[in-house]
Structures are given as structure tokens and as C-alpha cells.
Design a protein around this motif. Structure first.
Motif, PDB file in Angstrom:
ATOM      1  N   CYS A  70      -1.147 -51.725  73.685  1.00 16.52           N
ATOM      2  CA  CYS A  70      -1.602 -50.512  73.493  1.00 16.52           C
ATOM      3  C   CYS A  70      -1.785 -50.431  71.462  1.00 16.52           C
ATOM      4  CB  CYS A  70      -0.546 -49.539  73.662  1.00 16.52           C
ATOM      5  SG  CYS A  70      -0.588 -48.226  73.180  1.00 16.52           S
ATOM      6  N   SER A  71      -2.835 -49.430  71.382  1.00 12.76           N
ATOM      7  CA  SER A  71      -2.235 -49.710  69.509  1.00 12.76           C
ATOM      8  C   SER A  71      -2.452 -48.565  69.052  1.00 12.76           C
ATOM      9  CB  SER A  71      -3.157 -51.411  68.959  1.00 12.76           C
ATOM     10  OG  SER A  71      -3.166 -50.998  67.108  1.00 12.76           O
ATOM     11  N   SER A  72      -2.534 -47.849  68.147  1.00  7.23           N
ATOM     12  CA  SER A  72      -2.420 -46.894  67.911  1.00  7.23           C
ATOM     13  C   SER A  72      -1.889 -46.753  66.164  1.00  7.23           C
ATOM     14  CB  SER A  72      -1.648 -45.769  68.813  1.00  7.23           C
ATOM     15  OG  SER A  72      -0.272 -46.309  68.342  1.00  7.23           O
ATOM     16  N   ALA A  73      -2.380 -45.249  65.500  1.00 11.41           N
ATOM     17  CA  ALA A  73      -1.860 -45.281  64.231  1.00 11.41           C
ATOM     18  C   ALA A  73      -0.120 -45.358  64.207  1.00 11.41           C
ATOM     19  CB  ALA A  73      -2.567 -43.562  63.897  1.00 11.41           C
ATOM     20  N   TYR A  74       0.608 -44.696  65.399  1.00 14.11           N
ATOM     21  CA  TYR A  74       2.322 -44.945  65.096  1.00 14.11           C
ATOM     22  C   TYR A  74       2.476 -47.009  65.331  1.00 14.11           C
ATOM     23  CZ  TYR A  74       6.464 -43.447  66.236  1.00 14.11           C
ATOM     24  OH  TYR A  74       8.436 -43.254  65.966  1.00 14.11           O
ATOM     25  N   THR A  75       2.075 -47.591  66.287  1.00 10.44           N
ATOM     26  CA  THR A  75       1.993 -48.233  66.359  1.00 10.44           C
ATOM     27  C   THR A  75       1.715 -49.526  65.050  1.00 10.44           C
ATOM     28  OG1 THR A  75       0.242 -48.720  67.734  1.00 10.44           O
ATOM     29  CG2 THR A  75       1.868 -48.477  68.546  1.00 10.44           C
ATOM     30  N   GLU A  76       0.832 -48.923  64.452  1.00  7.01           N
ATOM     31  CA  GLU A  76       0.888 -49.564  63.370  1.00  7.01           C
ATOM     32  C   GLU A  76       1.475 -49.020  62.011  1.00  7.01           C
ATOM     33  OE1 GLU A  76      -1.858 -52.115  62.904  1.00  7.01           O
ATOM     34  OE2 GLU A  76      -2.013 -52.252  65.175  1.00  7.01           O
ATOM     35  N   ASP A  77       1.987 -48.140  62.109  1.00  9.90           N
ATOM     36  CA  ASP A  77       3.013 -47.587  60.975  1.00  9.90           C
ATOM     37  C   ASP A  77       3.988 -48.434  61.066  1.00  9.90           C
ATOM     38  OD1 ASP A  77       3.308 -45.880  58.955  1.00  9.90           O
ATOM     39  OD2 ASP A  77       4.892 -44.595  60.495  1.00  9.90           O
TER      40      ASP A  77
ATOM     41  N   ALA B  89       7.216 -47.932  75.531  1.00 15.00           N
ATOM     42  CA  ALA B  89       7.135 -49.178  75.764  1.00 15.00           C
ATOM     43  C   ALA B  89       6.269 -49.726  74.224  1.00 15.00           C
ATOM     44  CB  ALA B  89       6.599 -50.046  77.138  1.00 15.00           C
ATOM     45  N   PRO B  90       4.929 -49.150  74.576  1.00 10.38           N
ATOM     46  CA  PRO B  90       4.393 -49.784  72.898  1.00 10.38           C
ATOM     47  C   PRO B  90       5.006 -49.836  71.890  1.00 10.38           C
ATOM     48  CG  PRO B  90       3.131 -48.068  74.300  1.00 10.38           C
ATOM     49  CD  PRO B  90       4.430 -48.572  75.517  1.00 10.38           C
ATOM     50  N   HIS B  91       5.824 -49.017  71.888  1.00  8.67           N
ATOM     51  CA  HIS B  91       6.264 -48.382  70.101  1.00  8.67           C
ATOM     52  C   HIS B  91       7.533 -49.527  70.374  1.00  8.67           C
ATOM     53  CE1 HIS B  91       5.352 -44.087  70.510  1.00  8.67           C
ATOM     54  NE2 HIS B  91       4.295 -44.758  70.475  1.00  8.67           N
ATOM     55  N   ALA B  92       8.710 -49.942  71.313  1.00  5.01           N
ATOM     56  CA  ALA B  92       9.348 -50.600  71.030  1.00  5.01           C
ATOM     57  C   ALA B  92       8.791 -52.006  70.758  1.00  5.01           C
ATOM     58  CB  ALA B  92      10.527 -50.799  72.967  1.00  5.01           C
ATOM     59  N   LEU B  93       7.702 -52.864  71.574  1.00  2.00           N
ATOM     60  CA  LEU B  93       7.451 -53.656  71.281  1.00  2.00           C
ATOM     61  C   LEU B  93       6.856 -53.581  70.263  1.00  2.00           C
ATOM     62  CD1 LEU B  93       5.042 -54.231  74.958  1.00  2.00           C
ATOM     63  CD2 LEU B  93       7.042 -55.664  74.152  1.00  2.00           C
TER      64      LEU B  93
END
Length: 171
Positions: free
Chosen positions: A51-58, A92-96
Motif C-alpha cells: 500500500c502506497s499513498s502520499a502519506y506513506t511516501e511522506d 498497518a501500512p503507515h507503521a510499515l
């Protein structure tokens, strides 16, 4: 001072070392999430590993700059539908991706932060109080104009009394 739009986004752009949040509600009503919640109800899940998003990239960018984001969510079981969604879709994706997400489960214990509401804290010096209706609808963000020392202490307590998100869900 109420924060919205560019003033709110500027708080995150100006992080020197850390942005940290305390969450205390079992549900947040965010209109932009309606479609994702319906997909969750229908059984569709995201793969946190891809899972990729602007938030995870940031988050990855911040980590690369030696900065961090973190949060503690104070909760009681059984988890609300919204929290199950939030765990799957965001936590889950943000922790990773590097966010230090922690859970303070007060189901069978006294809450060490009994009267603290939601807030964001930036660099342990600027506090933004998050205001919500009882149903989780956000009604405002207010820049706290006092000494942040009490919020820094609440952060210390919340982190010390909580467990990492992945440990909580896998333990």
C-alpha cells in the motif's frame, strides 16, 4: 487561533524533528473515507506491504530526513468498526512506512490519561487541540497558546504505557 487549509498544512511542512498525535475516539467521521469504509465492509482489504499513498511516501521522506511521526491511540475493546478499518487501511501500512504507531488499551486497566482529548504536537513546542462532536465529526483545530509542558508529559505517559501497533495486533 483556528487552523485550517494552508495554515494547517504548514504545521506539517514545518516539522523540524517530530509530529505526534494522541487519539482517543473510537470513531472519526471523515467524509473522504466513506468509499473506503464501504469497501472495507464489503471485505476488500489493502495489502499493507504494498500500500502506497502520499502519506506513506511522506513518512518515508521524513524518515530519510531524520524526522519522525508518531501517535498513540487510547482505546477499549471490543474495537469499533471504524477502528478495525483504521487498523487495516491506515495503521498497518503507515507503521510499515515508519510511523511510530502505538496502542494504549485501557479495557482492563485505569486510563493514565483520563481527561485528555485529541491533539497534535509539533516538535514538542506547538500543540494543536483537535475538536470533535461526540460522533467523531471534526469541528475544529485550535492552536494552544499556553505552555506545552503538560502535553509533553502526556506524550511521555502515553508512549510509556502503550505498545507498538504491530505488537498489539500480532500479539
Amino acid at each position: 487561533m483556528l487552523l485550517d487549509g494552508d495554515a494547517w498544512r504548514a504545521m506539517f511542512r514545518g516539522i523540524e524533528s517530530e509530529a505526534w498525535r494522541l487519539e482517543t475516539l473510537p470513531q472519526y467521521l471523515v467524509p473522504q473515507e466513506a468509499e473506503q469504509i464501504e469497501a472495507f465492509r464489503a471485505g476488500r482489504r489493502v495489502d499493507p506491504d504494498t500500500c502506497s499513498s502520499a502519506y506513506t511516501e511522506d513518512l518515508k521522506r521524513l524518515r530519510g530526513e531524520g524526522k519522525r511521526k508518531g501517535r498513540v491511540h487510547v482505546l477499549t475493546r471490543s474495537l469499533s468498526e471504524y477502528l478495525r478499518f483504521e487498523f487495516s487501511r491506515y495503521y498497518a501500512p503507515h507503521a510499515l512506512a515508519g510511523e511510530d504507531i502505538r496502542i494504549l488499551d485501557v479495557t482492563e486497566r485505569e486510563n493514565p490519561l483520563p481527561h485528555v482529548g485529541d491533539f497534535w504536537m509539533f516538535d514538542r513546542s506547538t500543540v494543536v487541540l483537535m475538536r470533535y462532536e461526540d460522533d467523531g465529526t471534526q469541528i475544529g483545530r485550535e492552536l494552544y497558546e499556553g505552555n506545552p509542558a503538560l502535553y509533553v508529559e502526556w506524550q511521555r505517559i502515553a508512549v510509556a504505557e502503550s505498545v507498538p501497533f504491530l505488537e498489539y495486533v500480532n500479539g
